[in-house]
Design an enzyme around this catalytic site. Structure first.
Site, PDB file in Angstrom:
ATOM      1  N   GLY A 154      21.046  -8.601  22.456  1.00 26.17           N
ATOM      2  CA  GLY A 154      21.892  -7.655  21.713  1.00 26.17           C
ATOM      3  C   GLY A 154      21.890  -6.273  22.341  1.00 26.17           C
TER       4      GLY A 154
ATOM      5  N   LEU B 120      22.950  -0.691  34.183  1.00 24.56           N
ATOM      6  CA  LEU B 120      23.119  -0.717  32.734  1.00 24.56           C
ATOM      7  C   LEU B 120      21.966  -1.488  32.109  1.00 24.56           C
ATOM      8  CD1 LEU B 120      26.927  -1.383  32.203  1.00 24.56           C
ATOM      9  CD2 LEU B 120      25.715   0.768  32.285  1.00 24.56           C
TER      10      LEU B 120
ATOM     11  N   LYS C 230      20.017  -8.259  37.561  1.00 25.30           N
ATOM     12  CA  LYS C 230      19.167  -7.100  37.232  1.00 25.30           C
ATOM     13  C   LYS C 230      17.766  -7.589  36.889  1.00 25.30           C
ATOM     14  CE  LYS C 230      18.356  -3.338  34.223  1.00 25.30           C
ATOM     15  NZ  LYS C 230      17.551  -4.023  33.201  1.00 25.30           N
TER      16      LYS C 230
ATOM     17  N   GLN D 228      13.323 -12.977  36.334  1.00 18.75           N
ATOM     18  CA  GLN D 228      13.682 -13.840  35.198  1.00 18.75           C
ATOM     19  C   GLN D 228      14.631 -14.943  35.661  1.00 18.75           C
ATOM     20  OE1 GLN D 228      14.798 -12.495  31.104  1.00 18.75           O
ATOM     21  NE2 GLN D 228      16.881 -12.560  31.879  1.00 18.75           N
TER      22      GLN D 228
ATOM     23  N   GLY E 101      27.279  -4.680  31.154  1.00 18.65           N
ATOM     24  CA  GLY E 101      26.559  -5.683  31.953  1.00 18.65           C
ATOM     25  C   GLY E 101      26.625  -7.048  31.270  1.00 18.65           C
ATOM     26  N   HIS E 102      26.299  -7.060  29.981  1.00 19.42           N
ATOM     27  CA  HIS E 102      26.377  -8.312  29.225  1.00 19.42           C
ATOM     28  C   HIS E 102      27.812  -8.852  29.230  1.00 19.42           C
ATOM     29  CE1 HIS E 102      22.904  -6.290  27.016  1.00 19.42           C
ATOM     30  NE2 HIS E 102      22.366  -7.433  27.361  1.00 19.42           N
TER      31      HIS E 102
ATOM     32  N   LEU F 172      24.542  -4.750  23.172  1.00 17.16           N
ATOM     33  CA  LEU F 172      25.327  -5.175  24.336  1.00 17.16           C
ATOM     34  C   LEU F 172      25.999  -4.003  25.045  1.00 17.16           C
ATOM     35  CD1 LEU F 172      27.008  -8.416  22.915  1.00 17.16           C
ATOM     36  CD2 LEU F 172      24.803  -8.159  24.077  1.00 17.16           C
TER      37      LEU F 172
ATOM     38  N   ARG G  22      18.081  -0.463  27.100  1.00 15.35           N
ATOM     39  CA  ARG G  22      17.093   0.607  26.934  1.00 15.35           C
ATOM     40  C   ARG G  22      17.642   1.980  27.355  1.00 15.35           C
ATOM     41  NH1 ARG G  22      13.965  -3.819  28.365  1.00 15.35           N
ATOM     42  NH2 ARG G  22      12.240  -4.289  26.977  1.00 15.35           N
TER      43      ARG G  22
HETATM   44  P1  AMP Z   1      19.067  -8.805  27.726  1.00 16.85           P
HETATM   45  O1  AMP Z   1      19.901  -8.628  26.506  1.00 16.85           O
HETATM   46  O2  AMP Z   1      18.522  -7.534  28.276  1.00 16.85           O
HETATM   47  O3  AMP Z   1      18.024  -9.884  27.557  1.00 16.85           O
HETATM   48  O4  AMP Z   1      20.041  -9.342  28.866  1.00 16.85           O
HETATM   49  C1  AMP Z   1      20.808 -10.496  28.670  1.00 16.85           C
HETATM   50  C2  AMP Z   1      21.402 -10.893  30.002  1.00 16.85           C
HETATM   51  O5  AMP Z   1      22.214  -9.827  30.492  1.00 16.85           O
HETATM   52  C3  AMP Z   1      20.330 -11.160  31.067  1.00 16.85           C
HETATM   53  O6  AMP Z   1      20.719 -12.285  31.846  1.00 16.85           O
HETATM   54  C4  AMP Z   1      20.356  -9.903  31.876  1.00 16.85           C
HETATM   55  O7  AMP Z   1      19.925 -10.083  33.221  1.00 16.85           O
HETATM   56  C5  AMP Z   1      21.833  -9.537  31.823  1.00 16.85           C
HETATM   57  N1  AMP Z   1      21.996  -8.120  32.113  1.00 16.85           N
HETATM   58  C6  AMP Z   1      21.374  -7.071  31.535  1.00 16.85           C
HETATM   59  N2  AMP Z   1      21.749  -5.909  32.104  1.00 16.85           N
HETATM   60  C7  AMP Z   1      22.620  -6.235  33.094  1.00 16.85           C
HETATM   61  C8  AMP Z   1      23.353  -5.484  34.054  1.00 16.85           C
HETATM   62  N3  AMP Z   1      23.278  -4.156  34.132  1.00 16.85           N
HETATM   63  N4  AMP Z   1      24.158  -6.155  34.901  1.00 16.85           N
HETATM   64  C9  AMP Z   1      24.263  -7.503  34.851  1.00 16.85           C
HETATM   65  N5  AMP Z   1      23.599  -8.272  33.960  1.00 16.85           N
HETATM   66  C10 AMP Z   1      22.790  -7.640  33.088  1.00 16.85           C
END
Ligand code: AMP
Length: 280
Positions: free
Chosen positions: A31, A185, A150, A154, A36-37, A33, A188
């Site tokens: 979430g 992006l 990013k 993981q 990037g998401h 969002l 945080r």
């Molecule tokens: P998170 O909500 O942080 O767990 O991220 C969910 C997905 O979005 C993960 O696969 C992250 O690697 C991807 N993600 C987060 N930030 C970015 C970004 N700036 N660019 C591309 N993917 C991202």
């Protein structure tokens, strides 16, 4: 766009799509969002007939309780963005169904992919992440799942897990999306105050500098030069700078410059930021 909370409702909705023979793309998120998401979502929409997104702030992958407590929540904005991006099904799981009493965390050999960087500095983080991703994969059974580069380590571990269990899921890596000043992006980033926000792009600037000079500088000098740039910014504090092989994620010895990536974790005061760049 449908929103489901229970496993029963999730299965019912997925069954409808499966009866239509649709191939299913899956984007797991926590979430808050951002673009990037949404890039992951858009890629999934372009490649799959149905796109499922989960939003779940997974307590098991937070090694720092304060980080979990302060993790941003923007549920209304998230749903509006998902709808706009063409997501058909959002899964907002009940924690009691993801982790029923007596559940066991996933325990598989990780081939040392987790040994350095995030794995070293966030004990338990990857076990928690893989536990929830495996749970989601078992429930959603997507054809394709989308992960951002990013979170490079993981992504490598998810690929390893899929390979270990021989899951019939294609893992699609997606490029890191950045602000115009280069800052990657991240959910945080919302916690950065204006001064921290002004200093944070130095992280990517340092990585670009590293890429430019890596072959000439070699491993140790590159790390030193990156540290020097970042340390010029008083709000920034380096947790680690590593140069690793981009497939094994093991630190490269001096002189070995093939398939190298640089990986950093930097605190902007109390906000932890990570970034990486493929060097060769
Ligand atoms: P998170 O909500 O942080 O767990 O991220 C969910 C997905 O979005 C993960 O696969 C992250 O690697 C991807 N993600 C987060 N930030 C970015 C970004 N700036 N660019 C591309 N993917 C991202």
């Amino acid at each position: 766009m449908k929103i489901v909370n229970t496993i029963k409702d999730l299965r019912e909705e997925l069954a409808i799509f499966r009866r239509q023979g649709a191939n299913i793309g899956f984007v797991p998120t926590m979430g808050a969002l951002h673009k990037g998401h949404i890039t992951l979502l858009t890629k999934a929409v372009s490649e799959c007939e149905v796109v499922v997104c989960s939003i779940f702030v997974n307590p098991l992958q937070f090694n720092n309780p304060d980080d979990l407590k302060k993790y941003p929540h923007t549920p209304e904005e998230d749903l509006a963005m998902l709808q706009q991006a063409g997501c058909q099904l959002v899964y907002l799981p009940l924690i009691t169904e993801i982790y029923p009493p007596g559940f066991q965390a996933l325990c598989i050999p990780l081939n040392n992919i987790d040994k350095y960087m995030e794995g070293a500095y966030r004990p338990g983080h990857f076990e928690g992440m893989l536990t929830v991703v495996k749970r989601f994969f078992d429930l959603v059974m997507p054809d394709k799942a989308y992960f951002g580069m990013k979170d490079f380590q993981q992504l490598a571990l998810v690929r390893h897990m899929v390979n270990y269990f021989q899951l019939p899921i294609i893992i699609v890596p997606c490029e890191t999306v950045r602000e115009s000043d280069g800052l990657a992006l991240s959910s945080r980033n919302r916690r950065l105050n204006p001064d921290q926000r002004k200093q944070a792009p130095a992280i990517y600037a340092a990585l670009l500098h590293a890429k430019k000079h890596f072959r000439q500088w070699g491993i140790e000098n590159t790390k030193t030069e990156v540290a020097k740039i970042i340390m010029q910014y008083p709000a920034l504090r380096i947790e680690y700078i590593e140069i690793c092989h981009i497939e094994t994620l093991q630190p490269l010895p001096e002189g070995d410059t093939e398939k190298a990536g640089i990986f950093v974790a930097v605190y902007a005061d109390e906000v932890r930021l990570i970034d990486n760049l493929i060097l060769t």
